[in-house]
Design a protein around this motif. Structure first.
Motif, PDB file in Angstrom:
ATOM      1  N   GLY A 118       0.778  -1.235   0.000  1.00 44.97           N
ATOM      2  CA  GLY A 118       0.000   0.000   0.000  1.00 44.97           C
ATOM      3  C   GLY A 118       0.806   1.278   0.000  1.00 44.97           C
ATOM      4  N   HIS A 119       2.087   1.197  -0.374  1.00 44.01           N
ATOM      5  CA  HIS A 119       2.944   2.389  -0.350  1.00 44.01           C
ATOM      6  C   HIS A 119       2.987   3.121  -1.687  1.00 44.01           C
ATOM      7  N   GLY A 120       2.247   2.661  -2.675  1.00 39.30           N
ATOM      8  CA  GLY A 120       2.257   3.318  -3.978  1.00 39.30           C
ATOM      9  C   GLY A 120       3.196   2.620  -4.945  1.00 39.30           C
ATOM     10  N   ARG A 121       2.883   2.725  -6.211  1.00 43.09           N
ATOM     11  CA  ARG A 121       3.654   2.052  -7.246  1.00 43.09           C
ATOM     12  C   ARG A 121       4.851   2.896  -7.665  1.00 43.09           C
ATOM     13  N   VAL A 122       5.997   2.249  -7.785  1.00 43.93           N
ATOM     14  CA  VAL A 122       7.147   2.873  -8.435  1.00 43.93           C
ATOM     15  C   VAL A 122       7.508   2.025  -9.644  1.00 43.93           C
ATOM     16  N   TYR A 123       8.137   2.658 -10.620  1.00 39.43           N
ATOM     17  CA  TYR A 123       8.422   2.017 -11.901  1.00 39.43           C
ATOM     18  C   TYR A 123       9.910   2.131 -12.211  1.00 39.43           C
ATOM     19  N   VAL A 124      10.471   1.096 -12.837  1.00 34.73           N
ATOM     20  CA  VAL A 124      11.852   1.182 -13.309  1.00 34.73           C
ATOM     21  C   VAL A 124      11.882   2.134 -14.497  1.00 34.73           C
ATOM     22  N   ALA A 125      12.583   3.250 -14.343  1.00 35.72           N
ATOM     23  CA  ALA A 125      12.641   4.289 -15.377  1.00 35.72           C
ATOM     24  C   ALA A 125      13.912   4.191 -16.214  1.00 35.72           C
ATOM     25  N   ASN A 126      15.047   3.998 -15.575  1.00 34.24           N
ATOM     26  CA  ASN A 126      16.334   3.926 -16.274  1.00 34.24           C
ATOM     27  C   ASN A 126      17.129   2.753 -15.722  1.00 34.24           C
ATOM     28  N   VAL A 127      17.764   2.009 -16.606  1.00 33.80           N
ATOM     29  CA  VAL A 127      18.796   1.054 -16.204  1.00 33.80           C
ATOM     30  C   VAL A 127      20.110   1.642 -16.701  1.00 33.80           C
ATOM     31  N   ASN A 128      20.728   2.448 -15.856  1.00 29.34           N
ATOM     32  CA  ASN A 128      21.941   3.155 -16.254  1.00 29.34           C
ATOM     33  C   ASN A 128      23.165   2.258 -16.219  1.00 29.34           C
ATOM     34  N   ALA A 129      23.147   1.285 -15.328  1.00 31.15           N
ATOM     35  CA  ALA A 129      24.215   0.302 -15.172  1.00 31.15           C
ATOM     36  C   ALA A 129      23.584  -0.892 -14.468  1.00 31.15           C
ATOM     37  N   PRO A 130      24.259  -2.037 -14.451  1.00 32.86           N
ATOM     38  CA  PRO A 130      23.629  -3.218 -13.852  1.00 32.86           C
ATOM     39  C   PRO A 130      23.131  -3.017 -12.433  1.00 32.86           C
TER      40      PRO A 130
ATOM     41  N   ARG B  79      17.213  11.192  -4.522  1.00 29.81           N
ATOM     42  CA  ARG B  79      16.270  11.855  -5.400  1.00 29.81           C
ATOM     43  C   ARG B  79      17.035  12.660  -6.439  1.00 29.81           C
ATOM     44  N   LEU B  80      16.506  12.688  -7.653  1.00 31.37           N
ATOM     45  CA  LEU B  80      17.118  13.431  -8.738  1.00 31.37           C
ATOM     46  C   LEU B  80      16.390  14.754  -8.949  1.00 31.37           C
ATOM     47  N   ALA B  81      17.063  15.670  -9.629  1.00 28.89           N
ATOM     48  CA  ALA B  81      16.484  16.997  -9.890  1.00 28.89           C
ATOM     49  C   ALA B  81      15.546  16.918 -11.093  1.00 28.89           C
ATOM     50  N   VAL B  82      14.521  16.103 -10.926  1.00 25.91           N
ATOM     51  CA  VAL B  82      13.500  15.884 -11.961  1.00 25.91           C
ATOM     52  C   VAL B  82      12.157  15.888 -11.253  1.00 25.91           C
ATOM     53  N   THR B  83      11.191  16.624 -11.774  1.00 26.10           N
ATOM     54  CA  THR B  83       9.920  16.782 -11.073  1.00 26.10           C
ATOM     55  C   THR B  83       8.752  16.121 -11.797  1.00 26.10           C
ATOM     56  N   VAL B  84       9.066  15.198 -12.709  1.00 23.69           N
ATOM     57  CA  VAL B  84       8.028  14.441 -13.406  1.00 23.69           C
ATOM     58  C   VAL B  84       8.399  12.956 -13.355  1.00 23.69           C
ATOM     59  N   PRO B  85       7.407  12.062 -13.450  1.00 27.32           N
ATOM     60  CA  PRO B  85       7.684  10.619 -13.394  1.00 27.32           C
ATOM     61  C   PRO B  85       8.051  10.082 -14.772  1.00 27.32           C
ATOM     62  N   SER B  86       9.257  10.339 -15.195  1.00 32.73           N
ATOM     63  CA  SER B  86       9.690   9.995 -16.551  1.00 32.73           C
ATOM     64  C   SER B  86       9.803   8.487 -16.753  1.00 32.73           C
ATOM     65  N   HIS B  87       9.641   8.082 -18.013  1.00 33.09           N
ATOM     66  CA  HIS B  87       9.941   6.734 -18.487  1.00 33.09           C
ATOM     67  C   HIS B  87       9.130   5.648 -17.794  1.00 33.09           C
ATOM     68  N   CYS B  88       7.829   5.891 -17.748  1.00 30.07           N
ATOM     69  CA  CYS B  88       6.923   4.870 -17.227  1.00 30.07           C
ATOM     70  C   CYS B  88       5.530   5.111 -17.792  1.00 30.07           C
ATOM     71  N   LYS B  89       4.611   4.211 -17.500  1.00 30.89           N
ATOM     72  CA  LYS B  89       3.273   4.255 -18.067  1.00 30.89           C
ATOM     73  C   LYS B  89       2.480   5.494 -17.653  1.00 30.89           C
TER      74      LYS B  89
END
Length: 312
Positions: A147-159, A188-198
């Motif tokens: 119940g903590h909310g969905r997170v999505y894999v946005a970037n695989v920058n390295a293994p 946290r990154l300096a990005v304010t939108v949920p990039s690279h997900c549905k």
């Protein structure tokens, strides 16, 4: 020796980065062209206040990437490989001749506006170091089940360097869970939108519709996409990559590996990034990786030429 130009994504920005570009005719011409296309002074986009806007960040990073690529090309340094992380794909596409600079600016501005309007606040990205993609996916499923909310894999920058997207509350709780599970770092990154997900499916559809008549061309050299880490050889394929990458996981490490295995030997990262350079050095120490942002601007071309010449 073979040159690859790589372009960072949102999160690498810092105040004043456009003002720190090399003093070069190609850079000045690029800034002037951007100002004309946008109807504003491009050098107003990198202030602290301006960089609070997703639109300003993404447009400014596109300008910086194209400016440095053009400066290098004017010194005879034309790359054989071009790849960008997320919005970095836009300057990569311009630099390999797949799309005009003015069209790319219009497209990236629309992209950023759509992203910003879809999720104006309360969302973003977090980088998790020390866990692999399978571990992150397993944790994300448990996180949602609890119940903590969905997170999505946005970037695989390295293994073991994975970026996740979601709401602020979900990201904060997930970062705590990841650290307890063995992650070395959660930031946290300096990005304010949920990039690279549905969460950006609708925005991507609008960008696809808005760019369908924009002229694209086959690239000069090899353009490597975000989604699958593979070379794209037609203008239509590159248009689709740019229009849809906001809703797909960025598989940067696959793109990097393809370039290395295809004999790219010198990597130059456009300003203002250094993360892609660090990833390259960590995982492929036998190639040369240079971050333009960390070099004296007036020495960039000479340093790249020397590295291409001697392989050091």
């Amino acid at each position: 020796m073979t040159l690859a130009l790589v372009f960072p994504g949102q999160g690498a920005q810092n105040p004043g980065f456009l003002h720190r570009l090399p003093e070069h005719d190609a850079v000045r011409e690029t800034l002037d062209e951007a100002s004309s296309a946008l109807g504003l002074d491009a050098l107003t986009l990198d202030t602290t206040d301006a960089l609070r806007s997703t639109v300003a960040v993404q447009v400014a990073m596109t300008i910086a990437g194209v400016a440095v690529a053009r400066a290098l090309a004017s010194e005879g340094l034309n790359a054989q490989f071009y790849a960008g992380l997320s919005v970095g794909a836009y300057p990569a596409a311009v630099s390999c001749g797949a799309v005009s600079f003015s069209d790319a600016l219009r497209m990236v501005r629309k992209r950023a506006e759509l992203m910003e309007s879809a999720w104006p606040s309360g969302y973003g990205l977090a980088a998790i170091s020390g866990l692999n993609e399978t571990q992150i996916e397993t944790l994300a499923a448990a996180h949602a089940d609890d119940g903590h909310g969905r997170v999505y894999v946005a970037n695989v920058n390295a293994p073991r360097q994975i970026v996740v997207a979601g709401s602020d509350a979900a990201l904060d709780a997930f970062s705590t869970r990841a650290l307890k599970t063995g992650a070395r770092k959660a930031q946290r990154l300096a990005v304010t939108v949920p990039s690279h997900c549905k969460l950006l499916d609708d925005a991507a559809e609008q960008l696809i519709a808005g760019s369908k008549d924009m002229p694209f061309h086959a690239p000069r050299g090899v353009y490597v996409d975000n989604r699958g880490g593979r070379p794209l050889r037609t203008g239509d394929a590159i248009r689709d990559d740019l229009a849809t990458n906001m809703r797909h996981t960025v598989r940067w490490f696959d793109a990097l590996t393809l370039m290395v295995e295809s004999d790219a030997t010198v990597f130059v990262e456009a300003p203002p990034g250094e993360v892609l350079t660090d990833i390259t050095r960590d995982h492929y120490p036998d190639v040369t990786a240079l971050a333009a942002a960390s070099l004296a601007p007036d020495r960039l071309a000479s340093i790249v030429k020397r590295r291409l010449g001697d392989g050091a």
